[in-house]
Design a protein around this motif. Structure first.
Motif, mmCIF file in Angstrom:
data_model
loop_
_atom_site.group_PDB
_atom_site.id
_atom_site.type_symbol
_atom_site.label_atom_id
_atom_site.label_comp_id
_atom_site.label_asym_id
_atom_site.label_seq_id
_atom_site.Cartn_x
_atom_site.Cartn_y
_atom_site.Cartn_z
ATOM 1 N N ALA A 104 84.586 122.634 45.829
ATOM 2 C CA ALA A 104 83.700 123.628 46.423
ATOM 3 C C ALA A 104 82.249 123.281 46.107
ATOM 4 O O ALA A 104 81.948 122.776 45.029
ATOM 5 C CB ALA A 104 84.032 125.016 45.897
ATOM 6 N N VAL A 105 81.373 123.534 47.063
ATOM 7 C CA VAL A 105 79.939 123.351 46.885
ATOM 8 C C VAL A 105 79.212 124.430 47.685
ATOM 9 O O VAL A 105 79.795 125.043 48.572
ATOM 10 C CB VAL A 105 79.453 121.951 47.357
ATOM 11 N N GLU A 106 77.976 124.635 47.363
ATOM 12 C CA GLU A 106 77.137 125.532 48.159
ATOM 13 C C GLU A 106 76.130 124.684 48.905
ATOM 14 O O GLU A 106 75.705 123.633 48.428
ATOM 15 C CB GLU A 106 76.465 126.569 47.281
ATOM 16 N N ARG A 107 75.774 125.155 50.097
ATOM 17 C CA ARG A 107 74.868 124.376 50.935
ATOM 18 C C ARG A 107 73.912 125.318 51.657
ATOM 19 O O ARG A 107 74.289 126.394 52.085
ATOM 20 C CB ARG A 107 75.656 123.569 51.946
ATOM 21 N N GLU A 108 72.687 124.865 51.788
ATOM 22 C CA GLU A 108 71.658 125.594 52.514
ATOM 23 C C GLU A 108 71.658 125.090 53.953
ATOM 24 O O GLU A 108 71.642 123.882 54.195
ATOM 25 C CB GLU A 108 70.312 125.320 51.842
ATOM 26 N N LEU A 109 71.697 126.005 54.920
ATOM 27 C CA LEU A 109 71.689 125.656 56.342
ATOM 28 C C LEU A 109 70.581 126.421 57.044
ATOM 29 O O LEU A 109 70.184 127.500 56.605
ATOM 30 C CB LEU A 109 73.027 126.025 56.992
ATOM 31 N N GLY A 110 70.141 125.875 58.158
ATOM 32 C CA GLY A 110 69.141 126.558 58.957
ATOM 33 C C GLY A 110 69.738 127.714 59.730
ATOM 34 O O GLY A 110 70.943 127.749 60.001
ATOM 35 N N ALA A 111 68.912 128.663 60.109
ATOM 36 C CA ALA A 111 69.372 129.812 60.892
ATOM 37 C C ALA A 111 69.999 129.324 62.193
ATOM 38 O O ALA A 111 69.533 128.370 62.806
ATOM 39 C CB ALA A 111 68.200 130.740 61.186
ATOM 40 N N GLY A 112 71.069 129.978 62.594
ATOM 41 C CA GLY A 112 71.736 129.631 63.839
ATOM 42 C C GLY A 112 72.682 128.454 63.752
ATOM 43 O O GLY A 112 73.228 128.019 64.762
ATOM 44 N N ALA A 113 72.909 127.924 62.555
ATOM 45 C CA ALA A 113 73.811 126.772 62.391
ATOM 46 C C ALA A 113 75.228 127.177 62.788
ATOM 47 O O ALA A 113 75.667 128.299 62.559
ATOM 48 C CB ALA A 113 73.789 126.279 60.950
ATOM 49 N N ARG A 114 75.927 126.242 63.388
ATOM 50 C CA ARG A 114 77.307 126.448 63.822
ATOM 51 C C ARG A 114 78.225 125.520 63.036
ATOM 52 O O ARG A 114 77.769 124.593 62.372
ATOM 53 C CB ARG A 114 77.436 126.181 65.314
ATOM 54 N N VAL A 115 79.516 125.769 63.130
ATOM 55 C CA VAL A 115 80.496 124.926 62.451
ATOM 56 C C VAL A 115 80.298 123.469 62.848
ATOM 57 O O VAL A 115 80.332 122.575 62.004
ATOM 58 C CB VAL A 115 81.933 125.397 62.766
ATOM 59 N N ALA A 116 80.057 123.192 64.126
ATOM 60 C CA ALA A 116 79.871 121.818 64.592
ATOM 61 C C ALA A 116 78.680 121.147 63.911
ATOM 62 O O ALA A 116 78.737 119.959 63.577
ATOM 63 C CB ALA A 116 79.685 121.782 66.111
ATOM 64 N N ASP A 117 77.604 121.883 63.699
ATOM 65 C CA ASP A 117 76.422 121.329 63.031
ATOM 66 C C ASP A 117 76.761 120.942 61.591
ATOM 67 O O ASP A 117 76.390 119.865 61.126
ATOM 68 C CB ASP A 117 75.276 122.347 63.026
ATOM 69 N N LEU A 118 77.457 121.837 60.918
ATOM 70 C CA LEU A 118 77.847 121.580 59.534
ATOM 71 C C LEU A 118 78.801 120.397 59.458
ATOM 72 O O LEU A 118 78.640 119.509 58.630
ATOM 73 C CB LEU A 118 78.493 122.827 58.934
ATOM 74 N N ARG A 119 79.773 120.352 60.346
ATOM 75 C CA ARG A 119 80.749 119.259 60.364
ATOM 76 C C ARG A 119 80.034 117.914 60.562
ATOM 77 O O ARG A 119 80.274 116.961 59.852
ATOM 78 C CB ARG A 119 81.764 119.497 61.471
ATOM 79 N N ARG A 120 79.122 117.866 61.523
ATOM 80 C CA ARG A 120 78.370 116.632 61.819
ATOM 81 C C ARG A 120 77.566 116.187 60.594
ATOM 82 O O ARG A 120 77.526 115.006 60.241
ATOM 83 C CB ARG A 120 77.467 116.875 63.017
ATOM 84 N N GLU A 121 76.939 117.130 59.933
ATOM 85 C CA GLU A 121 76.148 116.840 58.728
ATOM 86 C C GLU A 121 77.033 116.257 57.621
ATOM 87 O O GLU A 121 76.677 115.273 56.974
ATOM 88 C CB GLU A 121 75.486 118.135 58.259
ATOM 89 N N LEU A 122 78.197 116.856 57.415
ATOM 90 C CA LEU A 122 79.095 116.396 56.361
ATOM 91 C C LEU A 122 79.692 115.026 56.661
ATOM 92 O O LEU A 122 79.825 114.195 55.762
ATOM 93 C CB LEU A 122 80.213 117.411 56.138
ATOM 94 N N VAL A 123 80.057 114.780 57.917
ATOM 95 C CA VAL A 123 80.599 113.467 58.296
ATOM 96 C C VAL A 123 79.559 112.382 58.033
ATOM 97 O O VAL A 123 79.881 111.300 57.549
ATOM 98 C CB VAL A 123 81.062 113.463 59.772
ATOM 99 N N GLY A 124 78.291 112.663 58.304
ATOM 100 C CA GLY A 124 77.226 111.705 58.028
ATOM 101 C C GLY A 124 77.003 111.497 56.544
ATOM 102 O O GLY A 124 76.706 110.394 56.094
ATOM 103 N N GLU A 125 77.160 112.544 55.784
ATOM 104 C CA GLU A 125 76.934 112.477 54.336
ATOM 105 C C GLU A 125 78.094 111.820 53.587
ATOM 106 O O GLU A 125 77.901 111.176 52.575
ATOM 107 C CB GLU A 125 76.713 113.891 53.802
ATOM 108 N N TYR A 126 79.308 112.024 54.090
ATOM 109 C CA TYR A 126 80.511 111.481 53.454
ATOM 110 C C TYR A 126 81.272 110.611 54.447
ATOM 111 O O TYR A 126 82.309 111.023 54.968
ATOM 112 C CB TYR A 126 81.422 112.607 52.956
ATOM 113 N N PRO A 127 80.776 109.404 54.745
ATOM 114 C CA PRO A 127 81.400 108.565 55.777
ATOM 115 C C PRO A 127 82.841 108.181 55.467
ATOM 116 O O PRO A 127 83.602 107.883 56.380
ATOM 117 C CB PRO A 127 80.498 107.328 55.834
ATOM 118 N N GLY A 128 83.280 108.234 54.231
ATOM 119 C CA GLY A 128 84.650 107.902 53.879
ATOM 120 C C GLY A 128 85.620 109.045 54.104
ATOM 121 O O GLY A 128 86.798 108.938 53.802
ATOM 122 N N SER A 129 85.142 110.135 54.636
ATOM 123 C CA SER A 129 85.989 111.315 54.831
ATOM 124 C C SER A 129 86.212 111.568 56.317
ATOM 125 O O SER A 129 85.868 112.618 56.834
ATOM 126 C CB SER A 129 85.353 112.533 54.179
#
Length: 80
Positions: free
Chosen positions: A19-44
């Motif tokens: 588990a982690v906490e993350r700061e997101l911009g207003a209006g963020a959607r699941v797709a935005d978060l998913r895209r961000e995480l895939v870029g941050e953790y390319p092995g996942s």
């Protein structure tokens, strides 16, 4: 806004956290978060296709997130 992310199974190994906490911009959607995480953790790679639940309810990629939401990433499960 601040959301709490939960990772299960092999996803927690890929991101090296349950588990982690993350700061997101207003209006963020699941797709935005998913895209961000895939870029941050390319092995996942499973992050791109796994199920997502927001506050214990399964959610589509177009679901808008709110401050304080808990977003769980659930990898595919197999077995018998």
């Amino acid at each position: 806004m601040r959301v709490r992310l939960r990772f299960f199974g092999r996803l927690s190994e890929a991101v090296t956290a349950d588990a982690v906490e993350r700061e997101l911009g207003a209006g963020a959607r699941v797709a935005d978060l998913r895209r961000e995480l895939v870029g941050e953790y390319p092995g996942s790679g499973a992050l791109a296709t796994c199920m997502v639940a927001v506050n214990t309810d399964y959610a589509a990629d177009d679901r808008e997130l709110a401050d304080g939401d808990e977003v769980a990433f659930i990898p595919p499960v197999s077995g018998g």
